[in-house]
Motif scaffolding. Sequence first.
Motif, PDB file in Angstrom:
ATOM      1  N   HIS B 251      11.060   1.519  -6.514  1.00 38.70           N
ATOM      2  CA  HIS B 251      10.314   1.607  -5.257  1.00 38.70           C
ATOM      3  C   HIS B 251      11.272   1.449  -4.070  1.00 38.70           C
ATOM      4  N   PRO B 252      11.152   2.312  -3.075  1.00 37.33           N
ATOM      5  CA  PRO B 252      12.064   2.201  -1.920  1.00 37.33           C
ATOM      6  C   PRO B 252      12.045   0.813  -1.281  1.00 37.33           C
ATOM      7  N   CYS B 288       0.342   5.403   1.830  1.00 32.78           N
ATOM      8  CA  CYS B 288       1.194   4.342   1.307  1.00 32.78           C
ATOM      9  C   CYS B 288       1.474   3.350   2.422  1.00 32.78           C
ATOM     10  N   PHE B 290       3.738   1.398   2.899  1.00 34.13           N
ATOM     11  CA  PHE B 290       5.137   1.216   3.282  1.00 34.13           C
ATOM     12  C   PHE B 290       5.652   2.397   4.101  1.00 34.13           C
ATOM     13  N   HIS B 291       4.842   3.445   4.266  1.00 35.33           N
ATOM     14  CA  HIS B 291       5.413   4.676   4.822  1.00 35.33           C
ATOM     15  C   HIS B 291       6.037   4.538   6.214  1.00 35.33           C
ATOM     16  N   CYS B 294       9.478   3.458   5.406  1.00 34.21           N
ATOM     17  CA  CYS B 294      10.137   3.990   4.212  1.00 34.21           C
ATOM     18  C   CYS B 294      11.112   5.117   4.563  1.00 34.21           C
ATOM     19  N   LYS B 296      12.219   7.275   2.573  1.00 28.94           N
ATOM     20  CA  LYS B 296      11.998   8.467   1.766  1.00 28.94           C
ATOM     21  C   LYS B 296      10.598   9.032   1.917  1.00 28.94           C
ATOM     22  N   ALA B 297       9.902   8.608   2.950  1.00 23.34           N
ATOM     23  CA  ALA B 297       8.499   9.006   3.090  1.00 23.34           C
ATOM     24  C   ALA B 297       8.350  10.515   3.177  1.00 23.34           C
ATOM     25  N   CYS B 301       2.716  10.866   1.664  1.00 21.33           N
ATOM     26  CA  CYS B 301       2.674   9.405   1.735  1.00 21.33           C
ATOM     27  C   CYS B 301       1.763   8.905   2.839  1.00 21.33           C
ATOM     28  N   PRO B 306      -0.583   5.788  -3.128  1.00 24.13           N
ATOM     29  CA  PRO B 306      -0.069   6.032  -4.481  1.00 24.13           C
ATOM     30  C   PRO B 306      -0.722   5.088  -5.493  1.00 24.13           C
ATOM     31  N   CYS B 319       4.334   4.523  -6.135  1.00 26.41           N
ATOM     32  CA  CYS B 319       5.066   5.304  -5.148  1.00 26.41           C
ATOM     33  C   CYS B 319       4.960   6.782  -5.513  1.00 26.41           C
ATOM     34  N   HIS B 320       4.819   7.628  -4.522  1.00 21.34           N
ATOM     35  CA  HIS B 320       4.660   9.060  -4.778  1.00 21.34           C
ATOM     36  C   HIS B 320       5.928   9.731  -5.304  1.00 21.34           C
ATOM     37  N   LEU B 321       7.048   9.055  -5.229  1.00 25.36           N
ATOM     38  CA  LEU B 321       8.281   9.668  -5.729  1.00 25.36           C
ATOM     39  C   LEU B 321       8.270   9.788  -7.254  1.00 25.36           C
TER      40      LEU B 321
HETATM   41  S1  SF4 Z   1       4.886   6.400  -1.551  1.00 27.65           S
HETATM   42 FE1  SF4 Z   1       6.096   7.439  -0.046  1.00 27.65          FE
HETATM   43  S2  SF4 Z   1       6.164   6.044   1.655  1.00 27.65           S
HETATM   44 FE2  SF4 Z   1       5.435   4.919  -0.062  1.00 27.65          FE
HETATM   45  S3  SF4 Z   1       7.244   4.002  -0.893  1.00 27.65           S
HETATM   46 FE3  SF4 Z   1       6.943   5.873  -2.021  1.00 27.65          FE
HETATM   47  S4  SF4 Z   1       8.126   7.338  -0.873  1.00 27.65           S
HETATM   48 FE4  SF4 Z   1       7.934   5.603   0.469  1.00 27.65          FE
END
Ligand code: SF4
Lengths: 298, 322
Positions: B251-252, B288, B290-291, B294, B296-297, B301, B306, B319-321
């Motif tokens: 997770h980022p 999300c 955290f976006h 984040c 990597k958003a 997100c 997620p 996390c969507h990644l």
């Molecule tokens: S879901 Fe998107 S915003 Fe949230 S932590 Fe993962 S990459 Fe970052």
Amino acid sequence: MKENGQDISQALSITPPDVTEKKLKVRKPYLGLFFLGVFFFMVIFADLISPYDPFASDLSKGTLPPSWQEGGTAAHLLGTDFLGRDQLSRIIHGSRMSLVVSVGCILIYGTIGIILGLISGFFGGKTDMFIMRLSDIWQSVPGLIVILLLVSVIGASAKTVIISIGITGWPQFARVVRGECLSLKERDFVRLARVAGCSNFQIMASHIFPNIINTLLVLSTIQIAGIIVLSATLSFLGLGTQPPSCDWGLMLAEGRQYITYAWWLVTFPGIAIAITVIGFNLTGDWLREILDPKQMLR
Amino acid sequence: MSKKKIISVENLKKYFPITKGFIFTNVIGNVKAVDNISFDILEGQTLGLVGESGCGKSTTANVLLGLEPPTSGQIKFQGEDIAQFSKTQLFSFRRNIQAVFQDPFRSLSPRKKVKQIISEPMSVHRVGLREMQYERVMELLSLVGLSPEHAELYPHEFSGGQRQRIAIARALSLNPKTIILDEPLSALDVSIQAQILNLLIDLQKKFNLTFLIISHDLAVVEHISDNIGVMYLGILAEIAPSDKLYSNPKHPYTVALLESVPIADPDAKVEVSLEGEVPSPLNPPPGCRFHPRCPKAKAECKKTEPEMKEITSGHFVSCHLY
Ligand code: SF4
Ligand SMILES: Nc1ncnc2c1ncn2[C@@H]1O[C@H](COP(=O)(O)OP(=O)(O)O)[C@@H](O)[C@H]1O
Ligand SMILES: [Mg+2]
């Protein structure tokens, strides 16, 4: 706290930062303690130190001035009243009445106030609201009306004074106890008591109450001063202790008629009241400084 | 899995309503302190729960301890839902789960002697006679590295580390299966933190204790935890066996946290990639949470929240990644 929906910042400060210890300059307690010392000396040794029986009258010696004034005798240091009773002895014995009345009042309203305040602060929510509104209403009823009512029902006496002040005075106690309880119940040691399985009653009795004793001591000491003045006022108005009791307020009332030519009949009981009240007040302030509850709760 | 679950938390939510009005109160919002988290703790193991201050760690602990009722979700203790417990069951359940809190200056009753503090749980639960309780106090004092004469002293006569030992002795007094430790080291000097941590590890081995240890500092829980959960604004961002979490964070947010962990010098806290304010749990960002912070958003997100996915055995990420 949360049920009341008070300010959120208050709800969030479950563990507020430590109060920084300030080295306050504590005033010297000597004067207050000295006055209280005189008072309690009179209370304890009244029978030994009184030169006369405070009730014995001798009309041939009525209204004698203090010994240092013309016409006074060394036998009656502070003079005599219109019935020839020794003033000094009556003042010394009068201290007992002050103590009995004020301690009686504090016991009654302290008990009511502590119980209601603990319940209010501990359970919060509707219970809290109910008790606090009740105390608002109670405080808005003038105490004098309650006293007049009781006097007309059970007659004027020291007992009436104790009961009437006792049942009117509790709201302030309840408020203070509630406030302390509100902050104590969020403390970690109280939460851990719950984790250990303590019941509500156990928590209140063994974790909250011991930590508010200091506050109660300070509050009581200061309140006693107020009660002494109040009970003297009631006696003065004829609503309290009745003749021939030794009571400072009553002595003031009796002496008032003779004030133009017998100044000592109101002056000395007045000084006795003032010294005692100042003694309790100064001691109360001093206790508050040395028993700072925040220090104790660290 | 050979070890059995001792605590399992399923979809736990804890909202604090913000109300307005005096007699006729209405709810104007909810602080979503804990918003749908699930985890298991296995017997004899330690779960570390980390995250920035305000992310809901203590609230999770309070709900597990029964100090706050959950808004929804289940807490199972040895497979039994504690919400279904009767009053007496709840009372005996309390024997099994004890706690140590952050500030040892606040967690000991200031007007009680150490022996009263340590033996209180035993007297409340009527365990043993007074003499036996006293013997147990002596035994506990030596277990936590204090001496018998400490029993007669008051808490203010001790240092922070010693007080935390007293708190631990008290938590142990009923022989609980589980101890919840909410930031047990945060209030202590760095030199003492290691001692207390070692003490906890020793005690865990000796008594097969299960720990939930909470910290805002990943470094603190690293050595003691079997699994670590990373919380962010009321949710679990990632939960994994500790070696996986440290060697291969997904997770980022976890990555950012690990980067900001000071390696050698605890005073040189350099927050590398965690920029921006923590949003309020009263109004968590959509999608999300955290976006806004984040690196990597993606577009997605901002829209959809997620879900928790198991990417390798025991390693869950939301996390969507992935
Ligand atoms: S879901 Fe998107 S915003 Fe949230 S932590 Fe993962 S990459 Fe970052
Ligand atoms: N009794 C409460 N009433 C309202 N909000 C609360 C209460 N307790 C905690 N919160 C809020 O819930 C969130 C999580 O708090 P907490 O669990 O103490 O976080 P942490 O222990 O991770 O620092 C915070 O935003 C806090 O303000
Ligand atoms: Mg916390």
